[in-house]
Design a protein around this motif. Sequence first.
Motif, PDB file in Angstrom:
ATOM      1  N   PRO A 125       0.791  -1.238   0.000  1.00 33.08           N
ATOM      2  CA  PRO A 125       0.000   0.000   0.000  1.00 33.08           C
ATOM      3  C   PRO A 125       0.821   1.284   0.000  1.00 33.08           C
ATOM      4  N   HIS A 126       2.115   1.203   0.324  1.00 37.21           N
ATOM      5  CA  HIS A 126       2.904   2.427   0.412  1.00 37.21           C
ATOM      6  C   HIS A 126       3.833   2.630  -0.785  1.00 37.21           C
ATOM      7  N   CYS A 127       3.462   2.043  -1.927  1.00 37.82           N
ATOM      8  CA  CYS A 127       4.209   2.313  -3.151  1.00 37.82           C
ATOM      9  C   CYS A 127       3.386   1.912  -4.357  1.00 37.82           C
ATOM     10  N   PHE A 128       3.809   2.349  -5.521  1.00 34.54           N
ATOM     11  CA  PHE A 128       3.293   1.810  -6.775  1.00 34.54           C
ATOM     12  C   PHE A 128       4.374   1.966  -7.839  1.00 34.54           C
ATOM     13  N   THR A 129       4.400   1.018  -8.764  1.00 37.68           N
ATOM     14  CA  THR A 129       5.440   1.034  -9.786  1.00 37.68           C
ATOM     15  C   THR A 129       5.086   2.019 -10.892  1.00 37.68           C
ATOM     16  N   LEU A 130       6.116   2.613 -11.474  1.00 31.37           N
ATOM     17  CA  LEU A 130       5.949   3.568 -12.563  1.00 31.37           C
ATOM     18  C   LEU A 130       6.376   2.975 -13.902  1.00 31.37           C
ATOM     19  N   GLN A 131       7.502   2.290 -13.893  1.00 30.14           N
ATOM     20  CA  GLN A 131       8.038   1.729 -15.132  1.00 30.14           C
ATOM     21  C   GLN A 131       9.135   0.740 -14.752  1.00 30.14           C
ATOM     22  N   SER A 132       9.392  -0.211 -15.624  1.00 29.60           N
ATOM     23  CA  SER A 132      10.431  -1.190 -15.320  1.00 29.60           C
ATOM     24  C   SER A 132      10.940  -1.823 -16.608  1.00 29.60           C
ATOM     25  N   CYS A 133      12.090  -2.440 -16.495  1.00 29.11           N
ATOM     26  CA  CYS A 133      12.666  -3.176 -17.614  1.00 29.11           C
ATOM     27  C   CYS A 133      13.524  -4.298 -17.048  1.00 29.11           C
ATOM     28  N   TYR A 134      13.386  -5.472 -17.604  1.00 30.69           N
ATOM     29  CA  TYR A 134      14.159  -6.625 -17.155  1.00 30.69           C
ATOM     30  C   TYR A 134      15.623  -6.501 -17.547  1.00 30.69           C
ATOM     31  N   GLY A 135      15.898  -5.692 -18.563  1.00 30.74           N
ATOM     32  CA  GLY A 135      17.253  -5.576 -19.087  1.00 30.74           C
ATOM     33  C   GLY A 135      17.417  -6.517 -20.266  1.00 30.74           C
ATOM     34  N   HIS A 136      17.953  -6.005 -21.362  1.00 32.57           N
ATOM     35  CA  HIS A 136      18.037  -6.780 -22.594  1.00 32.57           C
ATOM     36  C   HIS A 136      19.463  -6.782 -23.121  1.00 32.57           C
ATOM     37  N   LEU A 191       9.660   3.399  -9.040  1.00 34.56           N
ATOM     38  CA  LEU A 191       8.426   3.362  -8.278  1.00 34.56           C
ATOM     39  C   LEU A 191       8.259   4.635  -7.458  1.00 34.56           C
ATOM     40  N   CYS A 192       7.022   4.920  -7.138  1.00 34.16           N
ATOM     41  CA  CYS A 192       6.698   6.031  -6.249  1.00 34.16           C
ATOM     42  C   CYS A 192       6.485   5.450  -4.862  1.00 34.16           C
ATOM     43  N   ILE A 193       7.076   6.101  -3.866  1.00 31.06           N
ATOM     44  CA  ILE A 193       7.007   5.613  -2.492  1.00 31.06           C
ATOM     45  C   ILE A 193       6.319   6.662  -1.617  1.00 31.06           C
ATOM     46  N   ARG A 194       5.381   6.215  -0.803  1.00 35.96           N
ATOM     47  CA  ARG A 194       4.644   7.127   0.076  1.00 35.96           C
ATOM     48  C   ARG A 194       5.556   7.682   1.167  1.00 35.96           C
ATOM     49  N   GLY A 219      18.446   5.852  -6.913  1.00 38.43           N
ATOM     50  CA  GLY A 219      18.329   7.306  -6.857  1.00 38.43           C
ATOM     51  C   GLY A 219      17.031   7.767  -7.480  1.00 38.43           C
ATOM     52  N   SER A 220      17.047   8.983  -7.943  1.00 36.23           N
ATOM     53  CA  SER A 220      15.890   9.569  -8.612  1.00 36.23           C
ATOM     54  C   SER A 220      16.264   9.854 -10.059  1.00 36.23           C
ATOM     55  N   ALA A 221      15.266   9.930 -10.888  1.00 40.06           N
ATOM     56  CA  ALA A 221      15.468  10.344 -12.275  1.00 40.06           C
ATOM     57  C   ALA A 221      14.565  11.542 -12.511  1.00 40.06           C
ATOM     58  N   ASN A 222      15.142  12.612 -13.019  1.00 37.97           N
ATOM     59  CA  ASN A 222      14.367  13.848 -13.193  1.00 37.97           C
ATOM     60  C   ASN A 222      13.084  13.610 -13.981  1.00 37.97           C
ATOM     61  N   TRP A 223      13.178  12.774 -15.011  1.00 42.61           N
ATOM     62  CA  TRP A 223      12.014  12.535 -15.866  1.00 42.61           C
ATOM     63  C   TRP A 223      10.873  11.938 -15.063  1.00 42.61           C
ATOM     64  N   PHE A 224      11.145  10.990 -14.174  1.00 42.39           N
ATOM     65  CA  PHE A 224      10.101  10.402 -13.345  1.00 42.39           C
ATOM     66  C   PHE A 224       9.628  11.392 -12.280  1.00 42.39           C
ATOM     67  N   TRP A 225      10.564  12.115 -11.662  1.00 35.98           N
ATOM     68  CA  TRP A 225      10.191  13.037 -10.584  1.00 35.98           C
ATOM     69  C   TRP A 225       9.264  14.147 -11.092  1.00 35.98           C
ATOM     70  N   VAL A 261       6.315  13.054  -7.812  1.00 37.59           N
ATOM     71  CA  VAL A 261       7.296  13.263  -6.753  1.00 37.59           C
ATOM     72  C   VAL A 261       7.444  11.989  -5.925  1.00 37.59           C
ATOM     73  N   ASN A 262       8.528  11.926  -5.178  1.00 41.81           N
ATOM     74  CA  ASN A 262       8.856  10.746  -4.362  1.00 41.81           C
ATOM     75  C   ASN A 262       8.982   9.486  -5.217  1.00 41.81           C
ATOM     76  N   SER A 263       9.513   9.669  -6.425  1.00 43.40           N
ATOM     77  CA  SER A 263       9.766   8.525  -7.297  1.00 43.40           C
ATOM     78  C   SER A 263      11.254   8.188  -7.250  1.00 43.40           C
ATOM     79  N   TYR A 264      11.526   6.891  -7.203  1.00 43.83           N
ATOM     80  CA  TYR A 264      12.893   6.400  -7.052  1.00 43.83           C
ATOM     81  C   TYR A 264      13.131   5.233  -7.999  1.00 43.83           C
ATOM     82  N   THR A 265      14.371   5.078  -8.380  1.00 45.11           N
ATOM     83  CA  THR A 265      14.738   4.049  -9.352  1.00 45.11           C
ATOM     84  C   THR A 265      15.923   3.249  -8.851  1.00 45.11           C
ATOM     85  N   ILE A 266      15.824   1.940  -8.978  1.00 46.90           N
ATOM     86  CA  ILE A 266      16.994   1.092  -8.794  1.00 46.90           C
ATOM     87  C   ILE A 266      17.350   0.568 -10.176  1.00 46.90           C
ATOM     88  N   GLN A 267      18.621   0.654 -10.515  1.00 44.87           N
ATOM     89  CA  GLN A 267      19.052   0.196 -11.827  1.00 44.87           C
ATOM     90  C   GLN A 267      20.331  -0.610 -11.708  1.00 44.87           C
TER      91      GLN A 267
END
Length: 197
Positions: free
Chosen positions: A51-62, A96-99, A125-131, A135-141
């Motif tokens: 309940p305290h997050c939702f995904t914005l975008q993802s990629c498995y890596g190619h 993902l966005c985190i509450r 970290g954060s990516a400007n495009w997602f933020w 807001v409160n969007s974070y990315t692990i890559q």
Amino acid sequence: MQTFTDARPFVQDDSFEIERHKALPQLREELKKGSIDPPIIGLLEEFIKIPHCFTLQSCYGHFVHDKESDFHNVEQLSNFPDKTKEVNYRIAYMALCIRNDDAGKQLFQDIQDLTKIDLTYIQFGSANWFWERQVNSYTIQIEPERSKNTDSVRISFDEAIYIENLKNEVFTALFGIALKHQILTGHSNSPSVKNSL
């Protein structure tokens, strides 16, 4: 990822619940269209239960190379016995966005801690495009530090094999984090996205 920056501090976000409520049908639609990489469908289904997050975008890596030219392939490099000289790696990530609350800050920390597996190849970290979208969007890559601000990079076959193993380890760890946060919030029996289609 382009515009990747250090993780920004949390800010007040009164629209979080509204945006999270919109995210579920959007994820359903992406699943119906087949636009999510199959190996991470289950992972996204588990994150939507938190309940305290939702995904914005993802990629498995190619991995694209002379024996596999499909930019969207999810074939493991280890399935190709003959080495190729170079591989074009299109980065693996989850945004993902985190509450902004205690549970969200714990999730932030749990995901950030995954960088300790290998600081040279995992960034959080954060990516400007997602933020700018949320807001409160974070990315692990998972990407070499030297190219952390790009969406793809040319690497050797041996480095690609290392990254392949690392990204599988990170996605497995993310799955564990998702289950942990479901249990912490009492949402471990929520129906999965796939079952609710």
